[in-house]
Motif scaffolding. Structure first.
Motif: not given
Ligand code: URA
Length: 261
Positions: A110, A123, A149, A232
């Motif tokens: 995201e 991440f 992302n 997610h």
């Protein structure tokens, strides 16, 4: 004597004297002078000031800039200098990507969170640690995949990126995908799925969409690319029950990779 003075003042008032003192005599019989006309040169200067105001860059500019990038380095530099997304102003730094440049799988999350914003890699916070474990469970690690992302800057307060922020960054994401040219995409969460998939999939909730392979057309790729939407990792941290379904999606990814070795 006083009466004569009062008569004179009354006469002055009758003539229009309404102030006791003025710096210069004023002839009130003359009409007020109209202001001088504005010269054509002044009008022109107002219409086209010598320093034109820069219009904010939009998705079309983003698409042109992204299309001109022929390498990942050029794309990173173009994004770093791109002023069309206000997230850039509040973020600490650009969070471009992590992982291999020749990856077979590209994972799309995201938006960067606090840790990612601090370190400059996607991440790497709590959701990233879980993502590492998920990849390891099917024999992968981040050096074998590409991780990006939908937007490369952290939204303030970790809010979700807006549709406009996603739209202006999307050409860069598309270009990133074409430069990597992966065999498949894994869409991590609802925002990523909505950003990339066409209707009707983009309007389907992630709970229904997850685990269902989709095909995506991206300009510059030789063919439609298979995409697997899934939960997610940040959602999995909050909802342990969803890990079971996520595990099914990971197994589906592993078997797809085995069949497309
Ligand atoms: N969540 C995301 O979607 N991306 C990151 O990089 C980190 C957390």
């Amino acid at each position: 004597m006083l009466n004569a003075l009062a008569d004179q003042i009354a006469l002055q008032i009758e003539w229009g004297a309404d102030e006791y003192l003025m710096d210069a005599p004023q002839d009130r019989r003359l009409a007020a002078k109209p202001p001088p006309p504005i010269s054509p040169a002044a009008v022109q200067a107002i219409r086209s000031p010598s320093r034109p105001t820069a219009l904010p860059l939009g998705p079309t500019d983003a698409a042109n800039i992204a299309a001109s990038c022929t390498t990942l380095d050029a794309l990173r530099q173009a994004l770093a200098g791109f002023t069309g997304c206000a997230l850039r102003d509040t973020a600490t730094q650009l969070v471009f990507a992590d992982g291999a440049e020749q990856a077979k799988i590209m994972l799309i999350g995201e938006a960067p969170g606090a840790e990612e914003d601090r370190i400059g890699r996607p991440f790497v916070g709590p959701a990233g640690l879980l993502l590492d474990k998920m990849l390891a469970s099917i024999g992968l690690d981040r050096s074998l995949v590409r991780i990006v992302n939908t937007v490369p800057w952290r939204p303030p307060g970790n809010r979700a990126p807006t549709d406009a922020e996603i739209a202006v960054c999307l050409p860069f994401l598309h270009r990133h995908i074409t430069l990597i040219n992966p065999a498949c995409l894994v869409l991590l969460g609802a925002i990523s799925a909505k950003a990339l998939l066409p209707a009707p999939a983009r309007n389907t909730g992630i709970t229904r969409l997850r685990g269902q392979w989709q095909k995506l057309e991206i300009q510059g790729l030789p063919a439609q690319i298979p995409c697997l939407p899934t939960f997610h990792p940040a959602y999995l941290l909050r909802s342990a029950a969803a890990k079971r379904e996520s595990w099914h999606d990971l197994l589906a990814l592993r078997s797809w990779l085995e069949n497309h070795a």
